[in-house]
Design a protein around this motif. Sequence first.
Motif, PDB file in Angstrom:
ATOM      1  N   LYS A 188      70.898  40.311  44.763  1.00  0.00           N
ATOM      2  CA  LYS A 188      71.522  41.142  43.838  1.00  0.00           C
ATOM      3  C   LYS A 188      71.576  40.454  42.583  1.00  0.00           C
ATOM      4  CE  LYS A 188      72.408  45.565  43.334  1.00  0.00           C
ATOM      5  NZ  LYS A 188      71.290  45.741  42.170  1.00  0.00           N
ATOM      6  N   LYS A 245      63.222  40.125  42.101  1.00  0.00           N
ATOM      7  CA  LYS A 245      62.406  40.502  41.102  1.00  0.00           C
ATOM      8  C   LYS A 245      61.580  39.425  40.520  1.00  0.00           C
ATOM      9  CE  LYS A 245      65.630  43.540  39.001  1.00  0.00           C
ATOM     10  NZ  LYS A 245      66.368  44.282  38.029  1.00  0.00           N
ATOM     11  N   ASN A 266      64.339  50.156  54.880  1.00  0.00           N
ATOM     12  CA  ASN A 266      65.053  48.935  54.152  1.00  0.00           C
ATOM     13  C   ASN A 266      64.734  49.732  52.830  1.00  0.00           C
ATOM     14  OD1 ASN A 266      65.215  46.690  52.811  1.00  0.00           O
ATOM     15  ND2 ASN A 266      63.588  45.600  53.901  1.00  0.00           N
ATOM     16  N   SER A 325      63.024  50.253  47.124  1.00  0.00           N
ATOM     17  CA  SER A 325      63.297  50.271  45.623  1.00  0.00           C
ATOM     18  C   SER A 325      62.939  49.335  44.793  1.00  0.00           C
ATOM     19  CB  SER A 325      64.966  50.512  45.413  1.00  0.00           C
ATOM     20  OG  SER A 325      65.481  49.957  44.292  1.00  0.00           O
ATOM     21  N   LYS A 372      60.014  49.815  41.677  1.00  0.00           N
ATOM     22  CA  LYS A 372      60.192  49.105  40.295  1.00  0.00           C
ATOM     23  C   LYS A 372      59.175  48.555  39.651  1.00  0.00           C
ATOM     24  CE  LYS A 372      65.031  49.455  39.837  1.00  0.00           C
ATOM     25  NZ  LYS A 372      66.293  49.156  40.569  1.00  0.00           N
TER      26      LYS A 372
END
Length: 144
Positions: free
Chosen positions: A78, A83, A109, A114, A118
């Motif tokens: 997090k 990313k 998951n 998510s 993205k």
Amino acid sequence: MIKIKKMNLEDFEKIKENLQKDFDDFWKPSILKSELESKDSIYIVAKKDEEIVGFAGIKVFPDDIEIMNIVTKKIERKKGIGKLLLDKIIEISRKIEKEYISLEVNEKNIIAISLYEKFGFEKIGFRKKYYNGIDNAIIMRKKF
Ligand SMILES: CC(C)(COP(=O)(O)OP(=O)(O)OC[C@H]1O[C@@H](n2cnc3c(N)ncnc32)[C@H](O)[C@@H]1OP(=O)(O)O)[C@@H](O)C(=O)NCCC(=O)NCCS
């Protein structure tokens, strides 16, 4: 600062003891090692100073590139490392000049789904009871 580099066997040696405890229980160390040694695979690591805080890998198939895994160290999640890894994986894959990059993910998951959404991955299929004969997999794909 996080740096992304190619993963080598020396990196593997540093994380193998605690791979499942610190990162994820998806893979045994022996599987990661054979993946790393495969000529069709490319693996990267995220390093915070010299500490490995994440890794990811792809495999190149005749028609497609597949993301084999993307994992951030549990205590470093997090913070944007996932990313960074996915961004680099896409950059590397784009240069290989295949039409698609795809992956399978457990439908439960939602964090990974998510993340992939993205980056423009779309759900294109489904494999029933793919994980341990229980959980369904979702197939996701991104067109270059
Ligand atoms: C999936 C994983 C790699 C994400 O790594 P991370 O370093 O925590 O990811 P980031 O901090 O870059 O977050 C990326 C996106 O993931 C999603 N996400 C991350 N943590 C989340 C959480 N706790 N709840 C919901 N969404 C979350 C968000 O979309 C987030 O984007 P945002 O920061 O803009 O909201 C990490 O959770 C992990 O290692 N999971 C175990 C291994 C795994 O399941 N890999 C996928 C195999 S297919």
